[in-house]
Scaffold this motif. Structure first.
Motif, PDB file in Angstrom:
ATOM      1  N   GLN A 156       0.816  -1.221   0.000  1.00  0.00           N
ATOM      2  CA  GLN A 156       0.000   0.000   0.000  1.00  0.00           C
ATOM      3  C   GLN A 156       0.852   1.276   0.000  1.00  0.00           C
ATOM      4  O   GLN A 156       0.318   2.367  -0.051  1.00  0.00           O
ATOM      5  CB  GLN A 156      -0.894   0.031   1.256  1.00  0.00           C
ATOM      6  N   VAL A 157       2.187   1.102   0.091  1.00  0.00           N
ATOM      7  CA  VAL A 157       3.059   2.278   0.184  1.00  0.00           C
ATOM      8  C   VAL A 157       3.248   2.902  -1.194  1.00  0.00           C
ATOM      9  O   VAL A 157       3.550   2.201  -2.162  1.00  0.00           O
ATOM     10  CB  VAL A 157       4.433   1.863   0.766  1.00  0.00           C
ATOM     11  N   THR A 158       3.050   4.211  -1.293  1.00  0.00           N
ATOM     12  CA  THR A 158       3.224   4.869  -2.594  1.00  0.00           C
ATOM     13  C   THR A 158       4.659   5.380  -2.716  1.00  0.00           C
ATOM     14  O   THR A 158       5.380   5.508  -1.723  1.00  0.00           O
ATOM     15  CB  THR A 158       2.275   6.072  -2.732  1.00  0.00           C
ATOM     16  N   THR A 159       5.040   5.687  -3.953  1.00  0.00           N
ATOM     17  CA  THR A 159       6.382   6.234  -4.194  1.00  0.00           C
ATOM     18  C   THR A 159       6.556   7.532  -3.412  1.00  0.00           C
ATOM     19  O   THR A 159       7.629   7.807  -2.878  1.00  0.00           O
ATOM     20  CB  THR A 159       6.545   6.513  -5.706  1.00  0.00           C
ATOM     21  N   GLN A 160       5.477   8.306  -3.353  1.00  0.00           N
ATOM     22  CA  GLN A 160       5.546   9.580  -2.620  1.00  0.00           C
ATOM     23  C   GLN A 160       5.858   9.350  -1.144  1.00  0.00           C
ATOM     24  O   GLN A 160       6.658  10.082  -0.556  1.00  0.00           O
ATOM     25  CB  GLN A 160       4.202  10.345  -2.744  1.00  0.00           C
ATOM     26  N   ASP A 161       5.234   8.305  -0.543  1.00  0.00           N
ATOM     27  CA  ASP A 161       5.509   7.982   0.874  1.00  0.00           C
ATOM     28  C   ASP A 161       6.996   7.686   1.059  1.00  0.00           C
ATOM     29  O   ASP A 161       7.626   8.131   2.023  1.00  0.00           O
ATOM     30  CB  ASP A 161       4.717   6.730   1.319  1.00  0.00           C
ATOM     31  N   ILE A 162       7.536   6.911   0.110  1.00  0.00           N
ATOM     32  CA  ILE A 162       8.951   6.512   0.215  1.00  0.00           C
ATOM     33  C   ILE A 162       9.850   7.742   0.091  1.00  0.00           C
ATOM     34  O   ILE A 162      10.786   7.935   0.881  1.00  0.00           O
ATOM     35  CB  ILE A 162       9.292   5.454  -0.865  1.00  0.00           C
ATOM     36  N   TYR A 163       9.552   8.593  -0.893  1.00  0.00           N
ATOM     37  CA  TYR A 163      10.364   9.812  -1.099  1.00  0.00           C
ATOM     38  C   TYR A 163      10.329  10.681   0.158  1.00  0.00           C
ATOM     39  O   TYR A 163      11.344  11.205   0.593  1.00  0.00           O
ATOM     40  CB  TYR A 163       9.822  10.635  -2.267  1.00  0.00           C
TER      41      TYR A 163
END
Ligand SMILES: Nc1ncnc2c1ncn2[C@@H]1O[C@H](COP(=O)(O)OP(=O)(O)OP(=O)(O)O)[C@@H](O)[C@H]1O
Length: 700
Positions: free
Chosen positions: A551-558
């Motif tokens: 459920q983790v988005t790229t934005q969350d990771i960034y």
């Protein structure tokens, strides 16, 4: 009690497959019928586990362990789970390393376990056995009909000879075609079921390994576990796939061959069967030997795998010390032991196969001898003798095939014993049972109350004696103390990797032994001194912190990487967030690894943080970046930090000094420093002295 009909197994299979699932806590009642119970928590419905369908999952569920998501289905508000009613007491809490070799006593239960593994495949296996019966019947009827063909050739008159021979041959061609097709279907079904069984076995075993408590891994070598997961399952798999198929065929053919011989000539068959008792006796002795040698071989292989695994994963150290040759000699010693065992097995196997091969030939010879005498006295036709010879030949071949099946089965049972030990081992701690605090109850206050503790592997060496320490909710507690005083052990106890021998560790006043460990750990973030990353991309490593990585988005990771001061260096890599970090993150520097680990902890957004500050000196810039990232990470959480830097100690709300198995001082940095005779002051003076010396050396 609700009755539901809409949750079909097909629907359950559509569930997500993103790791392990949180098990319901309190199951009020479960029925084997298609009924569900609400287990106290209104979101969780529990379905009975269908007997047999999920044998491999049963074993992991029995101990309240990891729940494989294939059997969990999320449906709007509800989580539907298959669960077992079984209160099976078969699980033996015997540690793997304490089990001894009790092969001969365990044969029936081990065979039963092999059969249990095969149970979910019963329909496929039954179909395979059906095809086996057809193909064996065809094979075994061939000599009978071929005998008829020979008698037709010898006895028919010229005019009906051609038509009789043609019709017999056409009929036989049809029968052989059916036999060929049935044989192909048998092989296919057996192979597929066998591979499915091995797959389930591996899944069950891995699940069992993952459920074990950390103390188990202190005692058990990694190579040993890897060997069980790969080599032992392969041996058991071989015993259940081709081998089972060939063995059943040999058994059926030998049985049918003997039956047909009895039908064609009972006296001759009785004469031939005299060979069976000595072979059976030999097989029993050989089987026992094989089971024991197979187990010893797998143990020896495990020792070799352990050595290779450890040396290869620490290749840099081996290279730095120039120990390649020494390691090679050590490995050669281990595999020489495997070879010695293989030589013993070869000698005994050679004897066994020699005798079974010889007995096959004796059967043919005795048929020729006795059949020749019967033909001379006109009690047997040439066609009957030909049929009997072909049956004798089949029986001979089947005995050889059956010997090989038997030897593989014994090896499989030997390797299987090692697997059952591990699969049946009940972990000392539950993984997913216990109290779950409601969000409004959960503040994050930590306390050690009169804790005494010694590691299970070193019971006589006490780490803590009546240690008490409390961390108020939302505050930062720095722990300092000499090396080996037990600072990291505090973290292990809070994570409930071990239980104290006496006293208790509490979270918001609850003994953590009453809390659900899975729930507790999902609210604790850790960054260790030397964080371990997995050999996948940086993005995957950061996402690992989230409860549900899918459920983790790229934005969350960034965002997490930016807060952790990791975004810039990651973007400098040619593959950016897709850069693979190597085994344990070996392709990153110490400071970079720390920042990725901080991003990973940020994504978890835990209430409680356990930090072990890096002792290894980072360069000034890296230290600043890591420090800044840590400060952002600590904000608004309860933090226990094993502090090595003065700046961390100064910014903590309180400092605890560990020494001689307990906390000897607590207070703010200023209070502790004011105590001239205190250990903290001495430690700080020593550190200040060392730092001054380092600076002087730098400027010289
Ligand atoms: N898994 C283990 N099994 C047995 N003994 C252990 C284990 N882990 C640590 N120990 C022992 O427990 C003691 C405390 O270790 P711990 O790592 O908690 O100390 P520490 O204060 O964190 O040390 P350092 O500052 O050097 O990291 C040490 O004597 C260590 O040898």
């Amino acid at each position: 009690m609700l009755r539901i009909t809409r949750f079909t197994v097909g629907k359950l299979r559509q569930c997500r497959s993103d790791g392990f699932y949180h098990l319901p806590n309190r199951i009020s009642r479960i029925s084997w019928k298609r009924q569900v119970c609400i287990n106290g928590s209104p979101e969780v419905l529990v379905l009975p586990l269908y007997k047999g369908r999920t044998m491999s999952q049963l074993s992991c569920l029995r101990s309240g362990g990891l729940f494989l998501p294939r059997f969990v289905w999320k449906h709007s508000r509800h989580t539907v789970a298959f669960y077992s009613t079984s209160t099976d007491s078969k699980q033996t809490p015997t540690p793997v390393d304490q089990q001894d070799n009790k092969n001969s006593l365990r044969v029936p239960s081990d065979v039963k376990k092999l059969l249990d593994l095969a149970y979910p495949q019963r329909w496929r296996l039954s179909a395979a056995v059906g095809f086996l019966v057809i193909s064996s019947a065809v094979t075994m009827s061939a000599p009978f009909f071929l005998g008829r063909v020979i008698d037709t050739i010898y006895t028919s008159s010229t005019e009906d000879f051609t038509s009789s021979l043609t019709s017999l041959c056409i009929m036989l061609t049809g029968v052989f075609l059916c036999g060929g097709a049935a044989n192909a279907a048998r092989v296919y079904l057996m192979q597929i079921s066998g591979q499915q069984i091995v797959r389930n076995l591996r899944e069950s075993l891995f699940s069992s390994i993952l459920r074990q408590e950390v103390g188990f891994f202190d005692k058990t070598r990694t190579g040993e576990l890897i060997n069980r997961l790969s080599a032992d399952t392969a041996v058991v798999g071989r015993c259940l796939t081709d081998n089972l198929s060939d063995g059943l065929r040999s058994l059926a053919q030998a049985g049918a061959g003997v039956g047909m011989m009895l039908y064609v000539s009972p006296s001759l068959a009785a004469f031939v069967l005299m060979v069976v008792p000595p072979i059976a006796f030999l097989a029993i002795i050989f089987g026992r030997f094989l089971r024991s040698i197979s187990r010893r071989t797998q143990d020896a292989l495990a020792a070799a795998t352990q050595l290779a695994e450890e040396r290869i994963s620490n290749m840099r150290t081996v290279r730095a010390f120039g120990k390649e040759l020494m390691e090679l000699q050590k490995y050669a010693g281990k595999i020489d032991h495997v070879f010695d065992l293989a030589k013993k097995e070869a000698v005994v196997s050679a004897g066994f196969y020699g005798v079974t091969g010889l007995s096959g030939n004796f059967i043919i010879l005795s048929v020729l001898y006795k059949g020749g005498l019967l033909m001379a006295s006109e009690a047997m036709t040439v066609g009957q003798l030909s049929s009997l010879l072909m049956y004798a030949f089949w029986v001979g071949i089947s005995i050889a095939g059956f010997s090989s099946f038997y030897s593989e089965l014994m090896k499989g049972l030997g390797a299987g014993t090692r697997l059952w030990e591990l699969m049946d081992r009940k972990p000392e701690f539950p993984l997913n049972e216990g109290l779950v605090l409601r969000p409004e109850q959960f503040k994050g206050e930590l306390e050690f109350r009169n804790v005494s503790f010694a590691y299970p592997t070193r019971k006589d060496s006490s780490i803590f004696q009546n240690l008490s320490l409390s961390v108020p909710a939302g505050s930062i507690m720095a722990v300092v103390g000499p090396s080996g005083s037990g600072k990291s052990t505090l973290v292990s106890l809070l994570l409930r990797l071990y239980d104290p021998d006496s006293g208790m560790v509490t979270v918001d006043g609850h003994d953590i032994r009453d809390l659900n460990p899975y729930w507790l750990r999902s609210h604790i973030g850790t960054v260790s001194q030397e964080p371990v990353l997995f050999s996948c991309s940086i993005a995957e490593n950061i996402a690992y912190g989230a409860t549900d990585p899918s459920q983790v988005t790229t934005q969350d990771i960034y965002r997490a990487a930016q807060i952790a001061n990791a975004h810039d260096f990651i973007q400098d890599f040619p593959k950016s967030y897709d850069t693979v970090v190597g085994e344990k993150g070996v392709l990153l520097s110490g400071g970079q690894k720390q920042r990725v680990a901080i991003a990973r902890a940020l994504l978890k957004n835990p209430k409680i943080l356990l930090l072990d500050e890096a002792t290894s000196a980072l360069d000034a810039e890296n230290e600043f970046l890591v420090q800044e990232a840590l400060e952002r990470l600590m904000h608004g959480r309860s933090v226990l930090i094993i502090a090595h830097r003065l700046s961390t100690i100064q910014s903590a709300d309180a400092v605890a000094v560990l020494d001689r198995h307990r906390v000897v001082e607590t207070g703010s940095h200023a209070q502790l420093l004011a105590n001239d005779q205190g250990l903290f002051r001495k430690l700080m003076e020593k550190q200040a002295f060392l730092q001054t010396e380092q600076k002087q050396a730098l400027f010289k």
